[in-house]
Write a protein that holds these residues in place. Structure first.
Motif, short mmCIF file in Angstrom:
data_model
loop_
_atom_site.label_atom_id
_atom_site.label_comp_id
_atom_site.label_asym_id
_atom_site.label_seq_id
_atom_site.Cartn_x
_atom_site.Cartn_y
_atom_site.Cartn_z
N UNK A 13 0.86 -1.17 0.00
CA UNK A 13 0.00 0.00 0.00
C UNK A 13 0.90 1.23 0.00
N UNK A 14 0.53 2.25 -0.75
CA UNK A 14 1.45 3.32 -1.09
C UNK A 14 2.06 4.04 0.11
N UNK A 15 1.23 4.45 1.04
CA UNK A 15 1.72 5.41 2.04
C UNK A 15 1.89 4.84 3.44
N UNK A 16 1.67 3.55 3.60
CA UNK A 16 1.82 2.96 4.93
C UNK A 16 3.11 2.15 5.00
N UNK A 17 3.82 2.33 6.06
CA UNK A 17 5.02 1.55 6.30
C UNK A 17 4.84 0.77 7.60
N UNK A 18 5.37 1.29 8.68
CA UNK A 18 5.24 0.64 9.97
C UNK A 18 4.75 1.69 10.96
N UNK A 19 3.50 1.60 11.32
CA UNK A 19 2.85 2.58 12.18
C UNK A 19 2.67 1.97 13.57
N UNK A 20 3.20 2.64 14.56
CA UNK A 20 3.04 2.18 15.94
C UNK A 20 2.04 3.11 16.62
N UNK A 21 0.80 2.68 16.77
CA UNK A 21 -0.21 3.55 17.37
C UNK A 21 0.08 3.82 18.84
N UNK A 22 -0.52 4.89 19.34
CA UNK A 22 -0.43 5.20 20.76
C UNK A 22 -1.33 4.24 21.53
N UNK A 23 -1.13 4.10 22.83
CA UNK A 23 -1.87 3.09 23.59
C UNK A 23 -3.38 3.21 23.49
N UNK A 24 -3.93 4.42 23.60
CA UNK A 24 -5.39 4.55 23.57
C UNK A 24 -5.88 5.52 22.51
N UNK A 25 -5.12 6.57 22.22
CA UNK A 25 -5.56 7.60 21.29
C UNK A 25 -4.44 7.93 20.33
N UNK A 26 -4.72 7.80 19.04
CA UNK A 26 -3.76 8.17 18.00
C UNK A 26 -4.42 9.17 17.07
N UNK A 27 -3.80 10.32 16.89
CA UNK A 27 -4.28 11.34 15.96
C UNK A 27 -3.31 11.38 14.79
N UNK A 28 -3.80 11.02 13.61
CA UNK A 28 -2.95 11.01 12.42
C UNK A 28 -3.20 12.28 11.62
#
Length: 222
Positions: A13-28
């Motif tokens: 997928x073009x724009x995703x690599x390795x995303x480590x989300x935050x424990x409860x809230x992730x704002x992208x």
């Protein structure tokens, strides 16, 4: 599972690599919207796999090369690799579930691709006792984890940040407006924070003002 997303990884997928989300809230913060679209594709495809609907899924229509997806939920990692074959059909060539104990359970044998994900055979529900002994115990752990992952994926849907139903395994919120009035920024921020106290929240937005309304450690930039 406690429905805490611990890892998102995608190849193909073009724009995703390795995303480590935050424990409860992730704002992208995603000004161009590409990462948001690919995240929607990732979760929609995983939901289709959990339902056994790979052959009916349309999210890969614009994708040519192989796709590998990894989703970690509460430190359980589900990995699936898909290839398009000469007959035009996508098939599952790798699928496994990695447990916390360091045990990986392969669902697909080498050189034996499947038309549908084996995960779809673990619908949400209670795990039946498999008997006594270590093998039965490990089998029950694997069955329980697979059913929980299946239920987590089946519950995915995209919801608008301004109005959403929090009765889901996790909240995928999308705010499409760039220029939000101050009261809307306040309302979106308060609602997302309140929801994150109960379930994990992933909020995607092109708005710098909305991203700035959250703690810096909760914000990732696409």
């Amino acid at each position: 599972m406690s429905n805490r997303i611990t890892r998102i990884q995608a190849e193909g997928l073009r724009s995703l690599r390795d995303l480590v989300p935050k424990p409860r809230l992730t704002v992208l913060l995603d000004p161009e919207g590409e990462a948001t679209r690919d995240l929607v594709t990732l979760f929609t495809l995983l939901r289709d796999l959990a339902h056994g609907r790979l052959q009916q899924s349309q999210v890969l229509d614009a994708v040519d090369g192989p796709v590998t997806l990894v989703l970690g939920v509460d430190d359980y990692d589900y990995t699936v690799a898909l290839h398009r074959f000469p007959d035009g059909r996508w098939r599952v060539v790798q699928e496994e579930l990695s447990l916390r104990a360091g045990l990986s359970i392969p669902f697909v044998e080498p050189d034996a691709p499947r038309d549908e994900a084996f995960l779809s055979t673990f619908p949400p529900g209670p795990t039946v006792s498999l008997g006594d002994g270590e093998a039965a115990w490990l089998g029950e752990i694997a069955d329980s984890a697979s059913r929980a992952m299946n239920g987590f994926l089946r519950g995915f849907r995209v919801q608008p940040a301004e109005s959403f139903d929090a009765n889901v395994p996790f909240l995928f919120l999308e705010e499409r407006d760039v220029d939000l009035p101050a009261n809307a920024v306040w309302d979106r921020g308060q609602s997302a924070r309140a929801a994150s106290s109960r379930i994990p929240v992933l909020l995607c937005t092109p708005s710098l003002a909305l991203a700035d309304a959250f703690d810096l450690e909760d914000v990732l930039r696409a």
